[in-house]
Design an enzyme around this catalytic site. Structure first.
Site, mmCIF file in Angstrom:
data_model
loop_
_atom_site.group_PDB
_atom_site.id
_atom_site.type_symbol
_atom_site.label_atom_id
_atom_site.label_comp_id
_atom_site.label_asym_id
_atom_site.label_seq_id
_atom_site.Cartn_x
_atom_site.Cartn_y
_atom_site.Cartn_z
ATOM 1 N N CYS A 29 -1.201 -2.128 6.317
ATOM 2 C CA CYS A 29 -0.582 -3.390 5.875
ATOM 3 C C CYS A 29 -1.340 -4.605 6.425
ATOM 4 O O CYS A 29 -1.276 -4.894 7.623
ATOM 5 C CB CYS A 29 0.878 -3.397 6.328
ATOM 6 S SG CYS A 29 1.724 -4.969 6.115
ATOM 7 N N CYS A 32 0.847 -7.306 7.983
ATOM 8 C CA CYS A 32 1.341 -6.843 9.292
ATOM 9 C C CYS A 32 0.320 -7.152 10.379
ATOM 10 O O CYS A 32 0.687 -7.579 11.485
ATOM 11 C CB CYS A 32 1.626 -5.340 9.268
ATOM 12 S SG CYS A 32 2.867 -4.845 8.066
#
Length: 104
Positions: A29, A32
């Site tokens: 991600c 993230c």
């Protein structure tokens, strides 16, 4: 900031004596990874009143499924074993602190 798993989520988050900000994250991600330094900074600044933890959804699918997490990063604040605040997506530190103020 520390990592939690399906196995210790109950102890580390649900039975914590103080609010816990959980980042539901994944290694793949990008947002993230952008959010990680922001969360580390908040964990340090707010250490007196808030715990900040990360849960890898790929390695810990049970907890992610239990809370209906479908997108990463998902941020949730838990108080007294219950989720009381939730947001999806990366955001700047200032904005995140403003949003967290309503949950703390």
């Amino acid at each position: 900031m520390r990592d939690v798993t399906d196995a210790d989520f109950g102890e580390q988050v649900l039975r914590s004596g103080r609010p816990v900000l959980v980042e539901f994250t994944a290694a793949w991600c990008g947002p993230c990874r952008q959010l990680a330094p922001v969360l580390r900074s908040i964990a340090e600044e707010e250490r007196e009143r808030l715990d900040v933890v990360a849960l890898d959804v790929d390695a810990n699918p049970e907890t992610a499924a239990a809370y209906g997490v479908l997108s990463m990063p998902t941020l949730m604040v838990f108080k007294d074993g219950e989720p009381v605040w939730s947001r999806v997506g990366a955001r700047p530190k200032r904005r995140l602190l403003q949003e967290l103020a309503e949950a703390l």
